[in-house]
Every structure is written in C-alpha cells, then in structure tokens.
Design a protein around this motif. Structure first.
Motif, PDB file in Angstrom:
ATOM      1  N   GLY A 140       0.795  -1.221   0.000  1.00 50.41           N
ATOM      2  CA  GLY A 140       0.000   0.000   0.000  1.00 50.41           C
ATOM      3  C   GLY A 140       0.825   1.268   0.000  1.00 50.41           C
ATOM      4  O   GLY A 140       1.994   1.290   0.408  1.00 50.41           O
ATOM      5  N   PHE A 141       0.195   2.319  -0.484  1.00 47.18           N
ATOM      6  CA  PHE A 141       0.710   3.694  -0.420  1.00 47.18           C
ATOM      7  C   PHE A 141       0.088   4.280   0.838  1.00 47.18           C
ATOM      8  O   PHE A 141      -1.122   4.474   0.906  1.00 47.18           O
ATOM      9  N   ILE A 142       0.886   4.561   1.859  1.00 46.61           N
ATOM     10  CA  ILE A 142       0.305   4.831   3.176  1.00 46.61           C
ATOM     11  C   ILE A 142       0.373   6.290   3.613  1.00 46.61           C
ATOM     12  O   ILE A 142      -0.334   6.682   4.545  1.00 46.61           O
ATOM     13  N   LEU A 167      14.049   3.427   5.350  1.00 50.47           N
ATOM     14  CA  LEU A 167      13.818   1.985   5.271  1.00 50.47           C
ATOM     15  C   LEU A 167      13.594   1.504   6.703  1.00 50.47           C
ATOM     16  O   LEU A 167      14.540   1.244   7.444  1.00 50.47           O
ATOM     17  N   THR A 168      12.323   1.431   7.104  1.00 49.96           N
ATOM     18  CA  THR A 168      11.966   1.049   8.469  1.00 49.96           C
ATOM     19  C   THR A 168      11.522  -0.405   8.478  1.00 49.96           C
ATOM     20  O   THR A 168      10.499  -0.766   7.892  1.00 49.96           O
ATOM     21  N   LEU A 169      12.293  -1.241   9.152  1.00 50.01           N
ATOM     22  CA  LEU A 169      12.086  -2.679   9.142  1.00 50.01           C
ATOM     23  C   LEU A 169      11.020  -3.097  10.151  1.00 50.01           C
ATOM     24  O   LEU A 169      11.023  -2.654  11.295  1.00 50.01           O
ATOM     25  N   GLY A 170      10.104  -3.956   9.705  1.00 51.45           N
ATOM     26  CA  GLY A 170       9.125  -4.572  10.591  1.00 51.45           C
ATOM     27  C   GLY A 170       9.334  -6.072  10.618  1.00 51.45           C
ATOM     28  O   GLY A 170      10.309  -6.588  10.078  1.00 51.45           O
ATOM     29  N   ARG A 171       8.409  -6.797  11.259  1.00 51.95           N
ATOM     30  CA  ARG A 171       8.578  -8.253  11.384  1.00 51.95           C
ATOM     31  C   ARG A 171       8.408  -8.950  10.036  1.00 51.95           C
ATOM     32  O   ARG A 171       9.239  -9.764   9.647  1.00 51.95           O
ATOM     33  N   GLY A 174       8.046  -3.875   5.718  1.00 49.36           N
ATOM     34  CA  GLY A 174       8.920  -2.730   5.937  1.00 49.36           C
ATOM     35  C   GLY A 174       8.321  -1.510   5.279  1.00 49.36           C
ATOM     36  O   GLY A 174       7.542  -1.616   4.327  1.00 49.36           O
ATOM     37  N   VAL A 175       8.658  -0.343   5.797  1.00 46.48           N
ATOM     38  CA  VAL A 175       8.183   0.911   5.214  1.00 46.48           C
ATOM     39  C   VAL A 175       9.331   1.540   4.428  1.00 46.48           C
ATOM     40  O   VAL A 175      10.417   1.768   4.970  1.00 46.48           O
ATOM     41  N   LEU A 176       9.066   1.794   3.163  1.00 45.52           N
ATOM     42  CA  LEU A 176      10.026   2.476   2.301  1.00 45.52           C
ATOM     43  C   LEU A 176       9.543   3.903   2.093  1.00 45.52           C
ATOM     44  O   LEU A 176       8.397   4.119   1.680  1.00 45.52           O
ATOM     45  N   ARG A 196       5.409   7.431   1.483  1.00 41.91           N
ATOM     46  CA  ARG A 196       5.782   6.223   2.215  1.00 41.91           C
ATOM     47  C   ARG A 196       4.950   5.050   1.704  1.00 41.91           C
ATOM     48  O   ARG A 196       3.742   5.182   1.461  1.00 41.91           O
ATOM     49  N   TYR A 197       5.626   3.900   1.551  1.00 38.12           N
ATOM     50  CA  TYR A 197       4.988   2.701   1.010  1.00 38.12           C
ATOM     51  C   TYR A 197       5.265   1.510   1.925  1.00 38.12           C
ATOM     52  O   TYR A 197       6.360   1.384   2.478  1.00 38.12           O
TER      53      TYR A 197
END
Length: 206
Positions: A140-142, A167-171, A174-176, A196-197
């Motif tokens: 998604g485009f958030i 580049l925010t890492l999740g489990r 990730g958010v780019l 942010r995507y």
C-alpha cells in the motif's frame, strides 16, 4: 503462371529467396511436397509454455533489496493546457485561477496557475520503474506530504525525482520512504515532499 505450367523455371536466386522467405530448404521447395519439412511448425509449442506471471518488465524486489539514497528519476513533462484540462476533469476543480487565462493575467500571473495537486501528481511513481519492481511485495501507499516553494504555470516543464530516505524494518513488512522533488526548467524547486509505502519482506527461502 509460367513457373506452374513448366514453361519457365525460376532462377537460382529466386529459389534461394523463396526458401529463405518460407524458412524451408531448397530441396523441400523443389520437391513439391505439401507437408512442412519438419511437420507442423507449431508442433511441440504448447500454450502452457507461456506463463503470464512471468510477463514482467523487471525482476522483482522485496523490501530488503532497496538501499538508502537510491533514486528513481521520472520522465519530464511540460504542463500544457491539455494537462490542465485533464486534471480539471479528474479532480472536478473549476476555479478560474487554474483554467481562465484572463482571470490569471488580471491578478498578475503570467498564465494559468497549476493546482498544487496537479503538480503533486507528477511525482506518481507509476511514471517510472519503481512499481514494476514491487509488483509482488507492494501492500500500500500509506502516506504523503508536500510543500510548494514556487508556483507552476502553463508551459513550465517539470523534472520529478524520488529518492529513498527511509527503510523502516518490521517483522514481516517494511516501510520504504521517498524524498520527492520537482524542479522546473529554470532549475527552481517547485515541490518538496515525502511518500511512504508498505512493502513485504522477502519470504524465507527466497
């Protein structure tokens, strides 16, 4: 024809040209056989060999495959009156400052003033390569935000670019984030913002 009646034989050069055109041997061409020399030319070419899932413009990436500072330059575009009309039709906006030249001139503008959202639309990543890289992982485009340091008028040419700044890492995702910028033909910054995507991380084993 004289060839078919046997009154005249084709030249050697004509025979070679015909053989090349029909992708057959000279022997087969002169033999007169009605069957293709190698059987049905489509034999063995099953439609199952084509997989629409593999019809891609670019190899696919996941979140981990992107790096900070990576840039995606989008095609330049001149803001013609046709672009203004297309935005008017898509947005429903009808204020004369965007569509009435005389209204704009009476207020000191050199021509039609582009709506900020019309300028923002030029940063759509779909104009470039990014969406073709993330067809399997884009969720998604958030979020987006923008500021407009300089106005854009009809006739201006815009040069958009996106640069990865987050580049925010999740489990499992990730958010780019992109830093977005647009310059005009006078090298002036006319838009600065962020997008942010949400992307999937690479599945285990891939």
């Amino acid at each position: 024809s004289e060839w078919e009646s046997g009154k005249k034989r084709p030249s050697r050069d004509n025979i070679i040209a015909l053989a090349k055109f029909y992708n057959v041997s000279i022997d087969w061409l002169l033999d007169g056989s009605t069957s293709h020399p190698e059987g049905d030319p489509q034999a063995g070419k099953s439609h199952a060999e084509f997989d629409p899932a593999n019809h891609r413009m670019l190899p696919q990436r996941f979140f981990e495959d992107f790096t900070l500072g990576e840039r995606f330059v989008l095609p330049s575009r001149t803001m013609t009156e046709a672009v203004f009309l297309a935005f008017q039709g898509a947005s429903g906006d009808n204020h004369p400052v965007h569509y009435d030249v005389e209204y704009c001139k009476a207020r000191g503008y050199p021509g039609l003033l582009a709506h900020g959202l019309q300028t923002l639309a030029q940063t759509a990543p779909g104009a470039g390569l990014f969406p073709f890289l993330v067809e399997d992982c884009l969720l998604g485009f958030i979020e987006q935000s923008s500021r407009f340091p300089k106005p854009v008028f009809a006739g201006d040419t815009l040069y958009p670019a996106l640069e990865i700044d987050e580049l925010t890492l999740g489990r499992t995702t990730g958010v780019l984030g992109f830093k977005t910028e647009i310059h005009n033909q006078r090298k002036e910054l006319v838009l600065q913002g962020r997008q942010r995507y949400l992307l999937r991380r690479r599945p285990a084993g891939q």
